[in-house]
Design a protein around this motif. Structure first.
Motif, mmCIF file in Angstrom:
data_model
loop_
_atom_site.group_PDB
_atom_site.id
_atom_site.type_symbol
_atom_site.label_atom_id
_atom_site.label_comp_id
_atom_site.label_asym_id
_atom_site.label_seq_id
_atom_site.Cartn_x
_atom_site.Cartn_y
_atom_site.Cartn_z
ATOM 1 N N VAL A 20 83.517 33.638 45.659
ATOM 2 C CA VAL A 20 82.532 34.521 46.287
ATOM 3 C C VAL A 20 82.132 35.632 45.323
ATOM 4 C CG1 VAL A 20 82.146 36.159 48.155
ATOM 5 C CG2 VAL A 20 83.348 34.019 48.610
ATOM 6 N N SER A 23 79.949 34.200 42.517
ATOM 7 C CA SER A 23 78.627 33.854 43.057
ATOM 8 C C SER A 23 77.775 35.097 43.258
ATOM 9 C CB SER A 23 78.784 33.101 44.383
ATOM 10 O OG SER A 23 79.517 31.911 44.213
ATOM 11 N N CYS A 24 78.378 36.142 43.810
ATOM 12 C CA CYS A 24 77.646 37.398 44.010
ATOM 13 C C CYS A 24 77.231 38.011 42.677
ATOM 14 C CB CYS A 24 78.503 38.383 44.804
ATOM 15 S SG CYS A 24 78.778 37.920 46.516
ATOM 16 N N ALA A 27 74.301 35.998 41.316
ATOM 17 C CA ALA A 27 73.121 36.236 42.154
ATOM 18 C C ALA A 27 72.481 37.573 41.788
ATOM 19 C CB ALA A 27 73.511 36.218 43.631
ATOM 20 N N LYS A 28 73.330 38.565 41.531
ATOM 21 C CA LYS A 28 72.831 39.881 41.135
ATOM 22 C C LYS A 28 72.190 39.822 39.755
ATOM 23 C CE LYS A 28 72.644 44.226 42.486
ATOM 24 N NZ LYS A 28 71.989 44.614 43.733
#
Length: 270
Positions: A20, A23-24, A27-28
């Motif tokens: 997680v 992934s974050c 994504a950022k």
């Protein structure tokens, strides 16, 4: 029987948390990269389509704001509007998003407008990424060491951001000057953005955090659109981005003053 020490042991932590987190992170990276790439491409797009710069900037801002508007649909918690402190946070959060959108879209065009080569202008944006990360680290360490509470630290971040943006007109064609200014602008931006949700949690608690964030994102979305339009319109009218950046600084300063005055509505949390 599990003990408190067992609960803190890495072996007992959820292994999916790293997936997680990664992934974050990416994504950022992609989201910020896409937004800042528009700033790099903006002069080319203007020449290609023979369009006003404010129109292109507004389109980019609207695209970025769509997610903010959609986030509100599932969190229509109307009783929150009865609390005065909610309006304080709406104003402050909206000024941060307004400033951020105008800064992200027009940072590179602003540097180029000062007579600095496009390659060096993109380096200013890269240094801005370092400043942004530094601001987030400073915020995290300060809160962890309990040196300041979240709202006081938020004020510090907005003060740095406001002053550095207003000083933009003082730097004309100095690449080194823009590197320093870009670093402090992004440092203040990193602090202001990262502390927004922390302050929301401290004020409204975890129970209502999702509802409050939904409404904040709705109003912040409108502020994003205005940020993308205003700086571009000022440039189209005057031929200088610096006037728009000074405007961003003044708006952010206003948001900081609203928070200072409205802190009596906000509890001093650790």
């Amino acid at each position: 029987m599990a003990t408190p020490s067992d609960a803190l042991h890495p072996a007992n932590e959820d292994p999916w948390r790293w997936l997680v987190l990664i992934s974050c992170f990416f994504a950022k990276v992609f989201a910020q990269g896409i937004r800042k790439s528009f700033g790099v491409l903006l002069p080319t797009l203007q020449r290609q389509f023979d369009s006003e710069i404010w129109l292109l900037g507004s389109i980019v801002a609207i695209v970025c704001a769509v997610g903010d508007f959609l986030a509100t649909l599932d969190f229509l918690h109307l009783p929150i509007f009865k609390e005065p402190r909610f309006y304080v946070i709406i104003v402050v959060s909206s000024t941060v998003r307004f400033t951020h959108m105008g800064w992200v879209i027009y940072l590179v065009p602003n540097v180029e407008n000062k007579g600095i080569a496009p390659l060096y202008a993109t380096l200013v944006a890269a240094v801005g990424g370092v400043g942004d990360a530094t601001g987030k680290i400073i915020s995290g360490v300060t809160l962890w060491r309990e040196l300041l509470n979240s709202s006081a630290l938020w004020i510090c971040g907005m003060t740095i951001l406001s002053i550095s943006l207003i000083m933009d007109f003082m730097v004309t064609s100095s690449f080194k000057g823009m590197l320093v200014l870009g670093f402090f602008q992004s440092l203040g931006m990193g602090m202001s953005l990262s502390l927004n949700n922390v302050v929301l949690k401290d004020i409204f608690g975890t129970e209502r955090l999702v509802n409050v964030m939904g409404w904040i994102r709705f109003f912040s979305g409108m502020a994003r659109v205005l940020g993308g339009f205003v700086v571009g319109w000022i440039y189209s009218s005057s031929g200088y981005y610096s006037y728009g950046f000074v405007t961003l600084g003044c708006v952010q300063g206003l948001g900081m003053l609203v928070l200072v005055i409205g802190r009596k509505c906000i509890p001093d949390t650790e």
